[in-house]
Design a protein around this motif. Structure first.
Motif, PDB file in Angstrom:
ATOM      1  N   ILE A 115      35.120   9.734  13.996  1.00  0.00           N
ATOM      2  CA  ILE A 115      35.487   8.341  14.263  1.00  0.00           C
ATOM      3  C   ILE A 115      37.004   8.280  14.413  1.00  0.00           C
ATOM      4  N   SER A 116      37.455   7.796  15.547  1.00  0.00           N
ATOM      5  CA  SER A 116      38.886   7.662  15.797  1.00  0.00           C
ATOM      6  C   SER A 116      39.169   6.239  16.283  1.00  0.00           C
ATOM      7  N   VAL A 117      40.004   5.537  15.550  1.00  0.00           N
ATOM      8  CA  VAL A 117      40.304   4.135  15.854  1.00  0.00           C
ATOM      9  C   VAL A 117      41.820   3.977  15.957  1.00  0.00           C
ATOM     10  N   GLN A 118      42.268   3.371  17.044  1.00  0.00           N
ATOM     11  CA  GLN A 118      43.697   3.151  17.232  1.00  0.00           C
ATOM     12  C   GLN A 118      43.966   1.706  17.630  1.00  0.00           C
ATOM     13  N   LYS A 119      44.803   1.047  16.825  1.00  0.00           N
ATOM     14  CA  LYS A 119      45.260  -0.313  17.113  1.00  0.00           C
ATOM     15  C   LYS A 119      44.101  -1.282  17.386  1.00  0.00           C
ATOM     16  N   LEU A 153      33.989   4.454  23.137  1.00  0.00           N
ATOM     17  CA  LEU A 153      32.954   3.479  22.799  1.00  0.00           C
ATOM     18  C   LEU A 153      32.672   2.518  23.950  1.00  0.00           C
ATOM     19  N   ARG A 154      33.693   2.122  24.680  1.00  0.00           N
ATOM     20  CA  ARG A 154      33.497   1.182  25.783  1.00  0.00           C
ATOM     21  C   ARG A 154      32.661   1.794  26.906  1.00  0.00           C
ATOM     22  N   LYS A 155      32.846   3.090  27.156  1.00  0.00           N
ATOM     23  CA  LYS A 155      32.187   3.738  28.292  1.00  0.00           C
ATOM     24  C   LYS A 155      30.854   4.387  27.916  1.00  0.00           C
ATOM     25  N   ASN A 156      30.645   4.658  26.625  1.00  0.00           N
ATOM     26  CA  ASN A 156      29.473   5.448  26.222  1.00  0.00           C
ATOM     27  C   ASN A 156      28.698   4.803  25.080  1.00  0.00           C
ATOM     28  N   SER A 157      28.631   3.490  25.057  1.00  0.00           N
ATOM     29  CA  SER A 157      27.996   2.773  23.947  1.00  0.00           C
ATOM     30  C   SER A 157      26.542   3.200  23.731  1.00  0.00           C
ATOM     31  N   THR A 158      25.778   3.317  24.812  1.00  0.00           N
ATOM     32  CA  THR A 158      24.357   3.676  24.693  1.00  0.00           C
ATOM     33  C   THR A 158      24.183   5.082  24.135  1.00  0.00           C
ATOM     34  N   GLU A 159      24.960   6.021  24.631  1.00  0.00           N
ATOM     35  CA  GLU A 159      24.868   7.406  24.152  1.00  0.00           C
ATOM     36  C   GLU A 159      25.260   7.500  22.681  1.00  0.00           C
ATOM     37  N   ILE A 160      26.280   6.747  22.282  1.00  0.00           N
ATOM     38  CA  ILE A 160      26.720   6.749  20.891  1.00  0.00           C
ATOM     39  C   ILE A 160      25.634   6.183  19.980  1.00  0.00           C
ATOM     40  N   LYS A 161      24.977   5.107  20.414  1.00  0.00           N
ATOM     41  CA  LYS A 161      23.940   4.472  19.596  1.00  0.00           C
ATOM     42  C   LYS A 161      22.774   5.409  19.315  1.00  0.00           C
ATOM     43  N   VAL A 210      38.619   3.026  20.584  1.00  0.00           N
ATOM     44  CA  VAL A 210      37.660   3.528  19.602  1.00  0.00           C
ATOM     45  C   VAL A 210      36.883   4.687  20.215  1.00  0.00           C
ATOM     46  N   LYS A 211      36.878   5.813  19.520  1.00  0.00           N
ATOM     47  CA  LYS A 211      36.059   6.953  19.931  1.00  0.00           C
ATOM     48  C   LYS A 211      35.112   7.315  18.792  1.00  0.00           C
ATOM     49  N   ILE A 212      33.844   7.486  19.139  1.00  0.00           N
ATOM     50  CA  ILE A 212      32.823   7.910  18.190  1.00  0.00           C
ATOM     51  C   ILE A 212      32.242   9.220  18.684  1.00  0.00           C
ATOM     52  N   LEU A 213      32.301  10.254  17.844  1.00  0.00           N
ATOM     53  CA  LEU A 213      31.821  11.588  18.219  1.00  0.00           C
ATOM     54  C   LEU A 213      32.492  12.078  19.509  1.00  0.00           C
ATOM     55  N   GLY A 214      33.770  11.719  19.654  1.00  0.00           N
ATOM     56  CA  GLY A 214      34.536  12.152  20.811  1.00  0.00           C
ATOM     57  C   GLY A 214      34.313  11.334  22.066  1.00  0.00           C
ATOM     58  N   LEU A 215      33.441  10.321  22.010  1.00  0.00           N
ATOM     59  CA  LEU A 215      33.108   9.515  23.185  1.00  0.00           C
ATOM     60  C   LEU A 215      33.785   8.149  23.107  1.00  0.00           C
TER      61      LEU A 215
END
Length: 265
Positions: free
Chosen positions: A9-13, A76-84, A69-74
């Protein structure tokens, strides 16, 4: 957990605002986080600090936010379905299909995650038994107490073996034995490399299970570290006292006394 592992999980600003008529209410005011695999994160803060908002954003439930926001390196805005597909979400309250039974509901959840039929069956039976729910497996969910429903929610968030588990007040309504079971499950999952992001008001549980505690106040990170690290700075003795000192929420005893006096007078 190895120090050179990339964050899961990587979150910036991270910022999030809600519009209330003509007034804009900024709930998150620049959150920065990097979380490694295998950590149990205790995410705490006063009411309105932005805990649930953070969790919902990280789960892809609130897409309208500022920051990265990146989850598992993805992304979040572009890969929401894959992350879920790779995360579990256990909220305090969630709508269940009340006409279904636990077996039917969990079967449905397993199929949504495209699990193998036999794997779904095995997980359902094992988890229902673990949470003492096997005797109620074929009863309708609309007959269940809050605690029973919460058990089914927890099972549904774990059944597909997610890499990251987001929990927002997950112990609400559970009996003491179930609380102990959940704590043990989380500890074991972390040992297996799973990451748990645990938001709660129950300070003693957060203190006991968390590898790292992140306290937010007024939309910003006020403290970040293990309980031992945070306590060594403030020497509070308990997470509850540390919470009070860092958020400036004093006077609990006086308020309790005033409430009692109000009933007596």
């Amino acid at each position: 957990m190895q120090e050179n592992q990339s964050p899961v999980i990587s979150v910036q600003k991270l910022e999030k605002s809600y519009q209330n008529g003509r007034t804009e209410n900024k709930v998150l005011k620049g959150i920065d986080l990097n979380i490694k695999p295998g950590q149990i994160i205790g995410y705490i803060g006063p009411n309105g600090a932005g805990k649930s908002t953070t969790v919902k954003i990280l789960c892809g439930l609130l897409p309208d936010f500022e920051g990265e926001v990146k989850i598992l390196g993805l992304d979040l805005r572009k890969n929401s379905t894959e992350i879920k597909k790779q995360i579990g979400y256990i909220p305090e309250n969630a709508a269940l299909y009340d006409t279904l039974t636990p077996r039917e509901y969990l079967q449905f959840v397993g199929e949504l995650h495209k699990m193998e039929k036999q794997d779904i069956h095995t997980k359902i039976e094992k988890l229902l038994d673990l949470f003492d729910m096997k005797a109620h497996a074929d009863e309708r969910l609309n007959s269940f107490s809050k605690g029973m429903r919460q058990k089914i929610l927890i099972i549904s968030g774990l059944i597909h073996n997610p890499k990251i588990i987001f929990m927002d007040e997950p112990l609400s309504g559970l009996d003491a034995n179930s609380v102990i079971i959940v704590k043990e499950i989380l500890t074991q999952l972390a040992k297996e490399g799973k990451t748990i992001f645990y938001s709660s008001h129950i300070m003693d549980v957060v203190e006991k299970i968390s590898d790292r505690i992140i306290l937010i106040d007024q939309g910003k990170v006020a403290a970040d570290g293990s309980f031992a690290e945070l306590n060594s700075k403030d020497r509070s003795g308990s997470l509850e006292k540390l919470f009070t000192e860092l958020t400036g929420t004093y006077g609990h005893s006086e308020k309790a006394e005033q409430i009692i006096n109000a009933f007596e007078n």
